[in-house]
Enzyme design. Structure first.
Site, PDB file in Angstrom:
ATOM      1  N   SER A 113       0.832  -1.198   0.000  1.00  0.00           N
ATOM      2  CA  SER A 113       0.000   0.000   0.000  1.00  0.00           C
ATOM      3  C   SER A 113       0.871   1.254   0.000  1.00  0.00           C
ATOM      4  CB  SER A 113      -0.969  -0.055   1.189  1.00  0.00           C
ATOM      5  OG  SER A 113      -2.012   0.867   1.055  1.00  0.00           O
ATOM      6  N   ASP A 169      -9.908  -4.749  -4.341  1.00  0.00           N
ATOM      7  CA  ASP A 169      -9.326  -3.804  -3.381  1.00  0.00           C
ATOM      8  C   ASP A 169     -10.234  -2.575  -3.256  1.00  0.00           C
ATOM      9  OD1 ASP A 169      -7.684  -1.988  -1.951  1.00  0.00           O
ATOM     10  OD2 ASP A 169      -5.884  -2.943  -2.738  1.00  0.00           O
ATOM     11  N   HIS A 201      -7.991  -5.572   0.046  1.00  0.00           N
ATOM     12  CA  HIS A 201      -6.735  -4.871   0.321  1.00  0.00           C
ATOM     13  C   HIS A 201      -5.878  -5.740   1.229  1.00  0.00           C
ATOM     14  CE1 HIS A 201      -4.267  -1.308   0.166  1.00  0.00           C
ATOM     15  NE2 HIS A 201      -4.244  -1.187   1.484  1.00  0.00           N
TER      16      HIS A 201
END
Length: 227
Positions: A113, A169, A201
Site C-alpha cells: 500500500s 481492493d 486490500h
C-alpha cells in the site's frame, strides 16, 4: 522527521548476502510485515530482513505509523508525500546495507500500500538500483502534471519490478494497479504483475508465493525447491 528503526530477522544461514526491506502501509507498523520475512526465509536463506516503522505517527490510527499523511482530498499530496519521506528512508537503507557490509545491488524493496508507493518511488531513483522491487496493493506516484515521459530517464537503470494487487481492493482501487503497470510500460520500464481474483486490500497466499519466487529470481538464486 523521527529516526527509523524496526524489527529484523537474521539470515537463516547466519551470513547476510542480501537485504530485503519490508515497507508497511498507512496506519500499520513494521510488525505488520516482518511476517513476510518469516515466510520467505527458507527460499532466501542468505537474506536479512528488516521492516522499519515509518517515522511519523498516523493521524488516523493513533497506534499506527505513516510514511506521509494522506487525506485523499488533494491529488498532489501523493507526490509531496513520497518526496517528503524519501530522504529519511534512503538514509535508513544505506545504514542497513552498511550494517551487513552489503553493496546497494544486494538490496530488495518490498512494500504494501503506502509502503509500495515508497518502494517504487525510491527504488527507481537510487543511484545503484536495487535487485528488485515488489509492490503489493500500491501505486506508482508521478510528479504533479507529469506523464510517463517523466520516468523515461529512469528506465536505463530500472530494477526488476513485480506489482501484485487484488481485483476487489476497496482501499487502493484496482484502477491504480492498471495505471501503475501501464505507466511503467509507457515509460519503457518493464514490470511483471499478478492480479489476485477476489482479493481485497491485502496479500494472499498466491501473492506471497509469487513475491518470494520473484525475489529469489532477482537475486540470482535457484528456483526454490530445486537443487
Amino acid at each position: 522527521m523521527a529516526s527509523i528503526d524496526g524489527p529484523r530477522l537474521a539470515p537463516q544461514s547466519g551470513v547476510a548476502r542480501q537485504l530485503v526491506v519490508l515497507l508497511h502501509g498507512l496506519g500499520a507498523d513494521g510488525n505488520d510485515l516482518i511476517e513476510l520475512g518469516e515466510q520467505w526465509r527458507s527460499s532466501l536463506p542468505d537474506a536479512a530482513f528488516v521492516a522499519p516503522h515509518a517515522p511519523d505517527p498516523c493521524s488516523n490510527v493513533p497506534m499506527g505509523r505513516e510514511w506521509f499523511p494522506l487525506t485523499l482530498t488533494d491529488p498532489r499530496e501523493f507526490w509531496r508525500g513520497v518526496t517528503y519521506a524519501a530522504p529519511g528512508l534512503d538514509a535508513f537503507l544505506d545504514q542497513e546495507l552498511a550494517r551487513h557490509a552489503l553493496p546497494p545491488s544486494k538490496l530488495a524493496l518490498v512494500g504494501f500500500s503506502q509502503g509500495a508507493m515508497m518502494a517504487l518511488h525510491l527504488g527507481l531513483r537510487r543511484p545503484t538500483p536495487p535487485a528488485a522491487i515488489v509492490g503489493y496493493s500500491g501505486l506508482l506516484v508521478l510528479e504533479d502534471g507529469e506523464g510517463p515521459g517523466g520516468l523515461m530517464p529512469l528506465a536505463r537503470n530500472a530494477p526488476p519490478i513485480l506489482l501484485i494487487h487484488g481485483d476487489q481492493d476497496d482501499v487502493v482501487p484496482v484502477e491504480m494497479f492498471f495505471f501503475s503497470k501501464e505507466t511503467l510500460g509507457a515509460a519503457e520500464i518493464p514490470c511483471q504483475w499478478h492480479l489476485s481474483a477476489g482479493l481485497a486490500h491485502g496479500i494472499d497466499g498466491e501473492g506471497l508465493r509469487q513475491g518470494g519466487l520473484f525475489l529469489a529470481q532477482s537475486f540470482g538464486l535457484p528456483y526454490p525447491g530445486r537443487a
